[in-house]
Design an enzyme around this catalytic site. Structure first.
Site, short mmCIF file in Angstrom:
data_model
loop_
_atom_site.label_atom_id
_atom_site.label_comp_id
_atom_site.label_asym_id
_atom_site.label_seq_id
_atom_site.Cartn_x
_atom_site.Cartn_y
_atom_site.Cartn_z
N GLU A 126 -52.14 -18.29 -23.07
CA GLU A 126 -51.33 -18.03 -24.27
C GLU A 126 -51.40 -19.23 -25.21
O GLU A 126 -50.42 -19.93 -25.45
CB GLU A 126 -49.90 -17.68 -23.83
CG GLU A 126 -49.89 -16.44 -22.92
CD GLU A 126 -48.59 -16.19 -22.16
OE1 GLU A 126 -47.61 -16.92 -22.38
OE2 GLU A 126 -48.56 -15.25 -21.35
N ASN A 148 -44.51 -18.59 -13.70
CA ASN A 148 -43.32 -17.97 -14.26
C ASN A 148 -42.78 -16.84 -13.37
O ASN A 148 -42.00 -16.01 -13.81
CB ASN A 148 -43.60 -17.44 -15.67
CG ASN A 148 -42.36 -17.44 -16.54
OD1 ASN A 148 -41.53 -18.35 -16.43
ND2 ASN A 148 -42.23 -16.43 -17.39
N GLU A 159 -41.84 -14.42 -27.19
CA GLU A 159 -43.22 -13.92 -27.15
C GLU A 159 -43.75 -13.93 -28.58
O GLU A 159 -43.30 -13.15 -29.42
CB GLU A 159 -43.27 -12.50 -26.59
CG GLU A 159 -42.75 -12.36 -25.16
CD GLU A 159 -43.79 -12.72 -24.11
OE1 GLU A 159 -44.95 -13.01 -24.48
OE2 GLU A 159 -43.44 -12.72 -22.91
ZN LIG Z 1 -46.47 -15.62 -20.81
#
Ligand SMILES: [Zn+2]
Ligand SMILES: *[C@@H]1O[C@H](CO)[C@@H](O)[C@H](O)[C@H]1NC(C)=O
Ligand SMILES: *[C@@H]1O[C@H](CO)[C@@H](O)[C@H](O)[C@H]1NC(C)=O
Length: 435
Positions: free
Chosen positions: A194, A261, A389
């Protein structure tokens, strides 16, 4: 005889199709990999994709797992599976849309950018290029240079080393005070692929340290920014595998990495986590098996009385998510405070480029996922906790393409510009309460 010729030519065609481009023997080419999107509109359709996502037989990487009705589901599919997948989805009366036809092209472009990147020995914060994806060493180099340039209100410290011995540093921005200051904590890059998240964090640092209109804020509160907290995974996503998400521990059953996570010790393995080491959501052999998650915990826990807001930057989806994430329909008692700040962040983002995020409970709006850093932070008493996000969302970008995790560098600027006011909304809340 004919049989033999057919087999031989099939083998040759197969080899051709999968021949590795030059200078990339070690690089995962993803030739012909696609991203297929479906939007389940009925319970039956939803169940079909959910079953697929939980199936051990087909280990698809769900870039966006099923969350709720009418929300897109994105499936990363190898070329050998795509036809079958599409047939299967159509049988369930879903309408698959190919969002990325050949991820191999994207991966090759990313590899080109990485290999043409020029590191500089001495980073000057004033000429640093924020609109580029930097290697971990230069991300650290940048924050070190910032600390050096602004010693009166910026300092650097380490939260510990990664498994492969990369020193993971964080920046503290805020003027010294004789009394304990409340703080905002921001991290990025817990998921390696990401890339937009660390880039957005660096942009925010630059705003806070260069713009004197934040002096009063920085006298009142401290802002911690840890811009790259899964450095081994991040470097691996740059040099070997553009789609890499996890840490680099292992191998276990021949597979590497744990989803950091999913590795936190709160409701560990309760939902949205896998016990399969080859899964993208592998929660690890035990809570805090990953040094990267442990390092973050070791920083947060002793600061749990001063850190009033925790934001963790991810991509993608354009969501502002608050706890609890481990289940649907579970909320902390002060959820209305979290919703209120969530809406402030939404408005702040929308005001810049019109981008409309979704504000929701992590377990409801995204999908139940336990053992994540947001739930853990909330569980140790941090008041305002959000998973953000970033871009892209569901729609098309201005060039009519859609990128998922591989957001081209040209989108760093608009993404970071619109995100910064949301971070400021959180900073203002830390300054003014209520707690
Ligand atoms: Zn993520
Ligand atoms: C500094 O911050 C103020 C307040 O947010 C903003 O209006 C201004 O545009 C910023 N200046 C620069 C150079 O970014
Ligand atoms: C912070 O953690 C300690 C235990 O480490 C706990 O006793 C305390 O209640 C926590 N603080 C808050 C604000 O929840």
């Amino acid at each position: 005889m004919r049989h033999v010729i057919l087999i031989i030519s099939a083998v040759i065609i197969g080899l051709n199709a999968f021949a590795l481009p030059k200078h990339s023997e070690d690089y995962v080419t993803y030739h012909g990999y696609s991203v297929i999107r479906v939007i389940p509109h009925t319970e039956d359709q939803f169940k079909l994709v959910q079953k697929l996502s939980e199936s051990l037989k087909y280990d698809f990487d769900f870039w966006k797992p099923p969350s709720k009705l009418n929300k897109p589901v994105d499936i990363f599919s190898p070329p050998t599976m795509t036809r079958q997948l599409i047939v299967h989805l159509k049988k369930g009366s879903l309408m698959p849309v190919t969002k990325i036809r050949d991820f191999g092209k994207r991966a090759a472009e990313a590899q080109m950018e990485v290999s043409s990147y020029k590191s500089s020995d001495a980073i000057d914060p004033d000429s640093f290029d924020f609109y580029k994806y930097h290697p971990f060493a230069d991300i650290m180099g940048y924050i070190q240079a910032v600390a050096q340039k602004y010693p009166s209100f910026v300092s650097i410290s380490s939260i510990g080393k990664s498994l492969q011995n990369r020193d993971t540093q964080l920046l503290k921005i805020g003027y010294p005070s004789s009394t304990a200051k409340n703080a905002l904590f921001i991290d990025a890059g817990i998921h390696a692929r990401e890339w937009i998240a660390p880039a957005t964090a660096l942009y925010a640092i630059n705003q806070w340290v260069t713009n004197s209109s934040y002096t009063d804020l920085l006298k009142a509160i401290d802002i911690y920014v840890a811009p790259s907290i899964n450095p081994d995974g991040y470097e691996y996503s740059r040099t070997k595998d553009r789609n890499w998400r996890k840490t680099r521990s292992g191998p276990r059953q021949n597979c590497y990495g744990v989803d950091p996570n999913r590795n936190f010790a709160f409701k560990w393995m309760v939902a949205g986590s896998s016990s399969n080491p080859c899964s993208e959501t592998y929660a690890g052999p035990s809570p805090f098996s990953e040094i990267e998650a442990t390092n973050l915990k070791n920083f947060l826990v002793p600061h749990n009385d001063t850190i009033k807001a925790y934001l963790t930057l991810h991509s993608y989806g354009e969501d502002i998510l608050y706890p609890w994430g481990y289940a649907t329909g579970q909320y902390p008692p002060d959820v209305n405070d979290l919703i209120a700040l969530g809406h402030e962040m939404y408005n702040a983002i929308k005001a810049v480029h019109g981008t409309e995020y979704t504000v929701g409970d992590s377990g409801d709006a995204l999908y139940p996922a336990s053992g994540a850093s947001d739930d853990y932070s909330k569980s140790i008493g941090i008041k305002y906790v959000y998973t953000v996000e970033l871009r892209p969302g569901d729609g098309d970008n201005d060039d009519d393409q859609w990128y998922g995790f591989d957001l081209p560098a040209k989108f760093i600027k608009p993404t970071a510009e619109e995100t910064f006011p949301a971070l400021m909304a959180a900073a203002n809340r830390v300054q003014n309460g209520p707690f």
